[in-house]
Scaffold this motif. Structure first.
Motif, PDB file in Angstrom:
ATOM      1  N   ALA A   1      13.384   8.986 -39.761  1.00  0.00           N
ATOM      2  CA  ALA A   1      13.193  10.434 -39.879  1.00  0.00           C
ATOM      3  C   ALA A   1      11.721  10.783 -40.065  1.00  0.00           C
ATOM      4  N   ILE A   2      11.011  10.006 -40.856  1.00  0.00           N
ATOM      5  CA  ILE A   2       9.575  10.256 -41.060  1.00  0.00           C
ATOM      6  C   ILE A   2       8.811  10.059 -39.760  1.00  0.00           C
ATOM      7  N   ALA A   3       9.137   9.001 -39.041  1.00  0.00           N
ATOM      8  CA  ALA A   3       8.460   8.742 -37.763  1.00  0.00           C
ATOM      9  C   ALA A   3       8.746   9.862 -36.771  1.00  0.00           C
TER      10      ALA A   3
ATOM     11  N   SER B   1      23.957  -6.079 -48.810  1.00  0.00           N
ATOM     12  CA  SER B   1      22.530  -5.811 -48.644  1.00  0.00           C
ATOM     13  C   SER B   1      22.265  -4.915 -47.435  1.00  0.00           C
ATOM     14  N   VAL B   2      23.153  -4.972 -46.431  1.00  0.00           N
ATOM     15  CA  VAL B   2      23.009  -4.117 -45.258  1.00  0.00           C
ATOM     16  C   VAL B   2      23.169  -2.660 -45.661  1.00  0.00           C
ATOM     17  N   ASN B   3      24.120  -2.363 -46.523  1.00  0.00           N
ATOM     18  CA  ASN B   3      24.344  -0.999 -46.983  1.00  0.00           C
ATOM     19  C   ASN B   3      23.181  -0.481 -47.808  1.00  0.00           C
ATOM     20  N   LEU B   4      22.456  -1.370 -48.459  1.00  0.00           N
ATOM     21  CA  LEU B   4      21.329  -0.974 -49.279  1.00  0.00           C
ATOM     22  C   LEU B   4      20.135  -0.532 -48.419  1.00  0.00           C
ATOM     23  N   PHE B   5      19.939  -1.192 -47.284  1.00  0.00           N
ATOM     24  CA  PHE B   5      18.788  -0.885 -46.437  1.00  0.00           C
ATOM     25  C   PHE B   5      19.046   0.237 -45.429  1.00  0.00           C
ATOM     26  N   ARG B   6      20.266   0.631 -45.243  1.00  0.00           N
ATOM     27  CA  ARG B   6      20.599   1.673 -44.280  1.00  0.00           C
ATOM     28  C   ARG B   6      19.887   2.986 -44.601  1.00  0.00           C
ATOM     29  N   PRO B   7      19.909   3.497 -45.842  1.00  0.00           N
ATOM     30  CA  PRO B   7      19.188   4.750 -46.128  1.00  0.00           C
ATOM     31  C   PRO B   7      17.679   4.616 -45.935  1.00  0.00           C
ATOM     32  N   ILE B   8      17.146   3.458 -46.211  1.00  0.00           N
ATOM     33  CA  ILE B   8      15.700   3.249 -46.013  1.00  0.00           C
ATOM     34  C   ILE B   8      15.369   3.292 -44.536  1.00  0.00           C
ATOM     35  N   ARG B   9      16.180   2.647 -43.707  1.00  0.00           N
ATOM     36  CA  ARG B   9      15.945   2.670 -42.259  1.00  0.00           C
ATOM     37  C   ARG B   9      16.008   4.095 -41.725  1.00  0.00           C
TER      38      ARG B   9
ATOM     39  N   LEU C   1       9.628  13.031 -37.427  1.00  0.00           N
ATOM     40  CA  LEU C   1       8.975  14.267 -37.846  1.00  0.00           C
ATOM     41  C   LEU C   1       7.466  14.220 -37.628  1.00  0.00           C
ATOM     42  N   SER C   2       6.848  13.081 -37.864  1.00  0.00           N
ATOM     43  CA  SER C   2       5.409  13.001 -37.650  1.00  0.00           C
ATOM     44  C   SER C   2       5.085  13.101 -36.168  1.00  0.00           C
ATOM     45  N   GLY C   3       5.950  12.559 -35.320  1.00  0.00           N
ATOM     46  CA  GLY C   3       5.746  12.688 -33.872  1.00  0.00           C
ATOM     47  C   GLY C   3       5.873  14.120 -33.416  1.00  0.00           C
ATOM     48  N   VAL C   4       6.860  14.840 -33.940  1.00  0.00           N
ATOM     49  CA  VAL C   4       7.041  16.251 -33.601  1.00  0.00           C
ATOM     50  C   VAL C   4       5.858  17.064 -34.113  1.00  0.00           C
ATOM     51  N   ALA C   5       5.417  16.769 -35.324  1.00  0.00           N
ATOM     52  CA  ALA C   5       4.271  17.495 -35.879  1.00  0.00           C
ATOM     53  C   ALA C   5       3.027  17.261 -35.032  1.00  0.00           C
ATOM     54  N   TYR C   6       2.821  16.057 -34.542  1.00  0.00           N
ATOM     55  CA  TYR C   6       1.662  15.761 -33.700  1.00  0.00           C
ATOM     56  C   TYR C   6       1.762  16.493 -32.370  1.00  0.00           C
ATOM     57  N   ALA C   7       2.960  16.536 -31.803  1.00  0.00           N
ATOM     58  CA  ALA C   7       3.138  17.204 -30.519  1.00  0.00           C
ATOM     59  C   ALA C   7       2.916  18.707 -30.640  1.00  0.00           C
ATOM     60  N   VAL C   8       3.366  19.281 -31.735  1.00  0.00           N
ATOM     61  CA  VAL C   8       3.223  20.722 -31.935  1.00  0.00           C
ATOM     62  C   VAL C   8       1.791  21.085 -32.310  1.00  0.00           C
ATOM     63  N   ALA C   9       1.194  20.333 -33.183  1.00  0.00           N
ATOM     64  CA  ALA C   9      -0.163  20.619 -33.647  1.00  0.00           C
ATOM     65  C   ALA C   9      -0.985  19.333 -33.641  1.00  0.00           C
ATOM     66  N   PRO C  10      -1.590  18.984 -32.498  1.00  0.00           N
ATOM     67  CA  PRO C  10      -2.383  17.762 -32.446  1.00  0.00           C
ATOM     68  C   PRO C  10      -3.574  17.843 -33.387  1.00  0.00           C
ATOM     69  N   PRO C  11      -4.160  16.726 -33.709  1.00  0.00           N
ATOM     70  CA  PRO C  11      -5.300  16.727 -34.628  1.00  0.00           C
ATOM     71  C   PRO C  11      -6.434  17.606 -34.120  1.00  0.00           C
ATOM     72  N   VAL C  12      -7.204  18.108 -35.021  1.00  0.00           N
ATOM     73  CA  VAL C  12      -8.279  19.041 -34.698  1.00  0.00           C
ATOM     74  C   VAL C  12      -9.499  18.327 -34.126  1.00  0.00           C
ATOM     75  N   THR C  13      -9.602  17.038 -34.293  1.00  0.00           N
ATOM     76  CA  THR C  13     -10.772  16.310 -33.794  1.00  0.00           C
ATOM     77  C   THR C  13     -10.898  16.502 -32.295  1.00  0.00           C
ATOM     78  N   GLY C  14     -12.118  16.505 -31.817  1.00  0.00           N
ATOM     79  CA  GLY C  14     -12.366  16.690 -30.398  1.00  0.00           C
ATOM     80  C   GLY C  14     -12.552  18.143 -30.020  1.00  0.00           C
TER      81      GLY C  14
END
Length: 141
Positions: free
Chosen positions: A15-17, A2-10, A19-32
């Motif tokens: 990776a999503i977290a 079961s550990v091997n099954l969850f490794r790709p999900i982790r 990339l979203s952090g890098v995207a926010y740092a490069v182009a912060p939200p337009v609000t404000g």
């Protein structure tokens, strides 16, 4: 197994977290964006002149506010009540109000001594209050 099954999900969640952090740092939200527009409008010469008139019309309050701000930010270099220190003495000197405002706004460099620009820290009204306080020091001889 079961550990091997969850490794790709982790790894994909990580990776999503990342990339979203890098995207926010490069182009912060337009609000404000209104705040940025307000900051630009505050440096408009007409607005600065309006704040100057407002501050000088209520001079006693402005001097008190300027003294409070001076004691928080300027006293380290300019000394208590502008008596001098690392920077020149402010007491008893005749200054032009517009010169002081420009110096506070843009800062100044004299040799290795650097006065930082306060344009991004203080509003035009707060800078004019500092000017009224410094001008009051020249009257106290």
């Amino acid at each position: 197994m079961s550990v091997n099954l969850f490794r790709p999900i982790r790894y994909s969640v990580f990776a999503i977290a990342l990339l979203s952090g890098v995207a926010y740092a490069v182009a912060p939200p337009v609000t404000g964006g209104e705040k940025r527009a307000d900051k630009k409008n505050q440096e408009d010469p007409e607005y600065v002149a309006e704040m100057k008139a407002k501050v000088f019309s209520k001079e006693a309050i402005s001097v008190a506010n300027g003294e409070h701000r001076f004691n928080q930010t300027c006293v380290y270099c300019h000394g208590y009540k502008g008596s001098g220190g690392k920077a020149k003495m402010l007491q008893g000197r005749d200054f032009d109000a517009d010169y002081l405002f420009k110096t506070i706004t843009k800062g100044k460099k004299r040799g290795s001594l650097v006065m930082p620009p306060w344009k991004r820290t203080f509003t035009p009204e707060e800078r004019w209050e500092l000017v009224t306080y410094i001008l009051s020091l020249s009257e106290e001889k």
